[in-house]
Design an enzyme around this catalytic site. Sequence first.
Site, short mmCIF file in Angstrom:
data_model
loop_
_atom_site.label_atom_id
_atom_site.label_comp_id
_atom_site.label_asym_id
_atom_site.label_seq_id
_atom_site.Cartn_x
_atom_site.Cartn_y
_atom_site.Cartn_z
N LYS A 58 -15.59 -7.77 6.61
CA LYS A 58 -16.73 -7.43 7.48
C LYS A 58 -17.86 -8.44 7.32
N GLY A 188 1.46 -10.79 13.35
CA GLY A 188 1.10 -9.38 13.34
C GLY A 188 -0.21 -9.15 14.08
N GLY A 190 -1.88 -6.41 14.27
CA GLY A 190 -2.41 -5.14 13.79
C GLY A 190 -3.90 -5.31 13.51
N GLU A 211 3.26 -10.97 17.78
CA GLU A 211 3.46 -9.55 17.46
C GLU A 211 4.89 -9.15 17.83
N VAL A 245 9.48 -13.34 14.70
CA VAL A 245 9.52 -14.60 13.95
C VAL A 245 10.83 -14.66 13.17
N ALA A 276 0.15 -11.11 8.48
CA ALA A 276 -0.56 -9.81 8.44
C ALA A 276 0.34 -8.76 9.09
N VAL A 277 1.44 -8.45 8.36
CA VAL A 277 2.47 -7.56 8.94
C VAL A 277 2.48 -6.19 8.26
N ARG A 279 0.97 -3.42 4.89
CA ARG A 279 0.79 -3.35 3.45
C ARG A 279 1.75 -2.29 2.89
N HIS A 451 -32.77 8.21 24.69
CA HIS A 451 -32.62 7.19 25.73
C HIS A 451 -33.54 6.02 25.43
P1 FAD Z 1 -7.04 -0.32 -3.63
O1 FAD Z 1 -8.34 -0.58 -3.02
O2 FAD Z 1 -5.91 -1.23 -3.32
O3 FAD Z 1 -7.29 -0.26 -5.20
C1 FAD Z 1 -6.25 -0.09 -6.10
C2 FAD Z 1 -6.66 -0.67 -7.43
O4 FAD Z 1 -5.67 -0.34 -8.40
C3 FAD Z 1 -6.76 -2.20 -7.45
O5 FAD Z 1 -8.02 -2.57 -7.89
C4 FAD Z 1 -5.67 -2.65 -8.41
O6 FAD Z 1 -6.05 -3.77 -9.20
C5 FAD Z 1 -5.53 -1.43 -9.30
N1 FAD Z 1 -4.20 -1.30 -9.90
C6 FAD Z 1 -3.00 -1.41 -9.30
N2 FAD Z 1 -2.01 -1.17 -10.17
C7 FAD Z 1 -2.60 -0.91 -11.36
C8 FAD Z 1 -2.10 -0.58 -12.63
N3 FAD Z 1 -0.81 -0.40 -12.86
N4 FAD Z 1 -3.00 -0.41 -13.64
C9 FAD Z 1 -4.35 -0.56 -13.42
N5 FAD Z 1 -4.86 -0.85 -12.22
C10 FAD Z 1 -4.00 -1.01 -11.21
N6 FAD Z 1 -10.03 0.04 5.19
C11 FAD Z 1 -11.06 0.62 5.83
O7 FAD Z 1 -11.21 1.85 5.77
N7 FAD Z 1 -11.97 -0.12 6.54
C12 FAD Z 1 -11.87 -1.46 6.64
O8 FAD Z 1 -12.70 -2.10 7.28
C13 FAD Z 1 -10.79 -2.10 5.98
N8 FAD Z 1 -10.66 -3.43 6.04
C14 FAD Z 1 -9.63 -4.04 5.34
C15 FAD Z 1 -9.51 -5.42 5.42
C16 FAD Z 1 -8.49 -6.06 4.74
C17 FAD Z 1 -8.37 -7.56 4.82
C18 FAD Z 1 -7.59 -5.30 3.95
C19 FAD Z 1 -6.49 -5.98 3.18
C20 FAD Z 1 -7.69 -3.92 3.87
C21 FAD Z 1 -8.71 -3.28 4.58
N9 FAD Z 1 -8.86 -1.90 4.57
C22 FAD Z 1 -9.87 -1.30 5.24
C23 FAD Z 1 -7.93 -1.04 3.81
C24 FAD Z 1 -8.59 -0.63 2.47
O9 FAD Z 1 -8.93 -1.79 1.75
C25 FAD Z 1 -7.64 0.24 1.68
O10 FAD Z 1 -7.25 1.35 2.46
C26 FAD Z 1 -8.32 0.74 0.42
O11 FAD Z 1 -8.76 -0.32 -0.40
C27 FAD Z 1 -7.36 1.61 -0.38
O12 FAD Z 1 -8.02 2.10 -1.50
P2 FAD Z 1 -7.24 2.49 -2.83
O13 FAD Z 1 -8.28 2.85 -3.81
O14 FAD Z 1 -6.17 3.45 -2.51
O15 FAD Z 1 -6.51 1.15 -3.28
P1 NAD Z 2 -0.80 -3.07 10.64
O1 NAD Z 2 0.28 -2.10 10.37
O2 NAD Z 2 -2.07 -2.61 11.23
O3 NAD Z 2 -0.26 -4.23 11.61
C1 NAD Z 2 0.86 -5.01 11.31
C2 NAD Z 2 1.43 -5.52 12.61
O4 NAD Z 2 2.39 -6.49 12.31
C3 NAD Z 2 2.10 -4.43 13.43
O5 NAD Z 2 1.62 -4.45 14.75
C4 NAD Z 2 3.57 -4.80 13.34
O6 NAD Z 2 4.31 -4.45 14.50
C5 NAD Z 2 3.50 -6.30 13.17
N1 NAD Z 2 4.67 -6.89 12.52
C6 NAD Z 2 5.38 -6.40 11.47
N2 NAD Z 2 6.36 -7.26 11.13
C7 NAD Z 2 6.25 -8.32 11.98
C8 NAD Z 2 6.95 -9.55 12.10
N3 NAD Z 2 7.96 -9.86 11.30
N4 NAD Z 2 6.58 -10.41 13.09
C9 NAD Z 2 5.52 -10.11 13.91
N5 NAD Z 2 4.82 -8.96 13.82
C10 NAD Z 2 5.17 -8.08 12.86
O7 NAD Z 2 -1.02 -3.82 9.26
P2 NAD Z 2 -2.15 -4.85 8.81
O8 NAD Z 2 -2.91 -5.36 9.97
O9 NAD Z 2 -1.47 -5.80 7.89
O10 NAD Z 2 -3.10 -3.91 7.96
C11 NAD Z 2 -2.58 -3.20 6.83
C12 NAD Z 2 -3.35 -1.94 6.60
O11 NAD Z 2 -4.66 -2.22 6.18
C13 NAD Z 2 -3.42 -1.09 7.84
O12 NAD Z 2 -2.67 0.07 7.62
C14 NAD Z 2 -4.85 -0.74 8.01
O13 NAD Z 2 -5.02 0.64 8.00
C15 NAD Z 2 -5.56 -1.34 6.82
N6 NAD Z 2 -6.71 -2.10 7.34
C16 NAD Z 2 -7.71 -1.41 7.95
C17 NAD Z 2 -8.76 -2.08 8.52
C18 NAD Z 2 -9.84 -1.31 9.18
O14 NAD Z 2 -9.94 -0.12 8.95
N7 NAD Z 2 -10.67 -1.93 10.02
C19 NAD Z 2 -8.82 -3.46 8.48
C20 NAD Z 2 -7.78 -4.14 7.88
C21 NAD Z 2 -6.73 -3.44 7.31
#
Ligand code: FAD
Ligand code: NAD
Length: 478
Positions: A58, A188, A190, A211, A245, A276-277, A279, A451
């Site tokens: 963000k 991806g 997504g 995609e 791909v 970005a396919v 998580r 408004h």
């Molecule tokens: P995580 O945040 O993944 O935290 C898990 C923690 O566990 C990590 O710090 C890791 O180091 C630790 N851990 C793992 N295994 C072990 C172990 N064995 N021992 C000790 N520690 C361990 N979500 C939103 O709602 N809004 C967004 O705008 C948004 N943007 C995103 C953008 C990107 C680029 C990405 C990748 C994700 C985004 N997400 C967003 C998704 C969001 O980040 C996750 O849904 C959220 O972080 C999940 O929270 P969590 O606590 O379950 O796991």
């Molecule tokens: P996503 O599931 O949103 O999108 C992945 C996309 O990749 C899908 O549309 C899928 O069809 C496509 N895909 C999969 N395999 C492919 C391939 N081999 N070739 C081409 N396309 C392929 O996953 P993401 O964008 O990686 O995000 C992961 C998670 O992180 C999401 O579940 C999302 O909830 C979370 N996230 C949330 C936010 C937010 O809340 N704004 C931002 C970033 C991430």
Amino acid sequence: MAEQFDVLVVGGGPAGYVAAIRSAQLGMKTACVEKWINKQGDPALGGTCLNVGCIPSKALLESSQLFADANHSFEGHGIKVDGVSADIPRMIACKDDIVQNLTGGIAHLFKANGISWIQGTASLLADKQMQVEAADGSQSTVFAEHIILATGSKSIEIGAVPLFEDIVVDSSGALDWESAPEKLCVIGAGVIGLELGSVWSRLGSEVVVLEAQDAFLPMVDQQVAKASQRIFNKQGLDIRLGARVTASSISGGKVRIEYTDKNGEQTLTVDRVIVAVGRRPNIDQLTLPEAGLLIDERGLVHVNGACETNLPGVYAIGDLVRGPMLAHKGSEEGVAVAERISGAHCHVNYDAIPSVVYTHPEISWVGKTEEQLKEEGTGYRSGVFPFSASGRARAMQDTDGMVKLLADAQTDELLGMHILGPHSSELIGHGVMALEFQGTSEDIARTVFAHPTLAEAIHEAALGAHGRALHIPNKRAR
Ligand code: FAD
Ligand code: NAD
């Protein structure tokens, strides 16, 4: 003897750190094991969300949008700026400052709440014992009455496009580039693909998004998804659907991608790639076989509606379990589990969790889409109001998008709200509250909105659901 706690949380992301804070607030002796080492080489709390997810993405979306506004929008407001340029290393440094500030804030909150932060990697043993391995390799055992697993998720990698240095990267790598690639391929379309594709497109990259699926954003209401796709195309994102791909190779600093689509085999040569396919849950090292923790076929820790695993006293929350992978969903589960452990009855309303794609305009929604209602055979009425008819959006010169509201045909209860438009991540809160309070579209139509605000579009969409929108013609005026 093993150190003992009332609650031991594994993982300090938004699910785990919130669970730890709430547990400590409720008077329980709480510890959190977290292994994260940040890019400065220091241990850090905050998980994916704060370190490489929600917050840094963000920060870059915000900075890059300001740059895009300076280039494309200021002139329309009568502001002339010459020689605008992006200092990308400075943007990355700003993003890093924000991250360090916030992760440091969590460490501060842990101290203030008396939570022990155990730095290391935890593995679940039998009988609620946890083995922790510190960075120096030393091992210790911790015991807790209640264990909350919150180890989150990690990026999925694909064999056809392996990650390579800073050329082929996952989302974390794409948050640290210090220059915009001339030509970028995002695999991806997504949430991550669209957000990070937008960042680099605004900073000057020519972006192609491949995609695999034929539908664009299938989880989003399709009227809204299609409108957003047209806007992204106009912004320059070249989104190619149905593109599978199959292989990639790197030579002379360029990446050659092979993919197939409805016209056959295609190739694309780019400077950098973001994969970005999706998580997957982070279960590596989390549990040893003797613990007997049940993992489902998708690799998620199996839980019931109360986040209880198959092991008594062991819970799992956040990205590690079913449901959307969203920070706020994990945090709410963390609060609910902590309160349940302390004896309270509480639950998470999974039907009222908002989702947002932070593109420009933002796409936000809560509840059911029109497609879902059709599929389940629920009768509904809908109201749609375009931001082009909003006085505030006009003043902002930011009129793309709409508010769409869906309500039950019989009871008028709100079933879904879908907003494509400026600041829709903030506006969707109205829909979440209305759903949470089981409000009707008539309730929203009878509510007074200030408004001129963007939120008036929600009011108008609710009026429109009854054929009495005031600022657009109605199909059936009443
Ligand atoms: P995580 O945040 O993944 O935290 C898990 C923690 O566990 C990590 O710090 C890791 O180091 C630790 N851990 C793992 N295994 C072990 C172990 N064995 N021992 C000790 N520690 C361990 N979500 C939103 O709602 N809004 C967004 O705008 C948004 N943007 C995103 C953008 C990107 C680029 C990405 C990748 C994700 C985004 N997400 C967003 C998704 C969001 O980040 C996750 O849904 C959220 O972080 C999940 O929270 P969590 O606590 O379950 O796991
Ligand atoms: P996503 O599931 O949103 O999108 C992945 C996309 O990749 C899908 O549309 C899928 O069809 C496509 N895909 C999969 N395999 C492919 C391939 N081999 N070739 C081409 N396309 C392929 O996953 P993401 O964008 O990686 O995000 C992961 C998670 O992180 C999401 O579940 C999302 O909830 C979370 N996230 C949330 C936010 C937010 O809340 N704004 C931002 C970033 C991430």
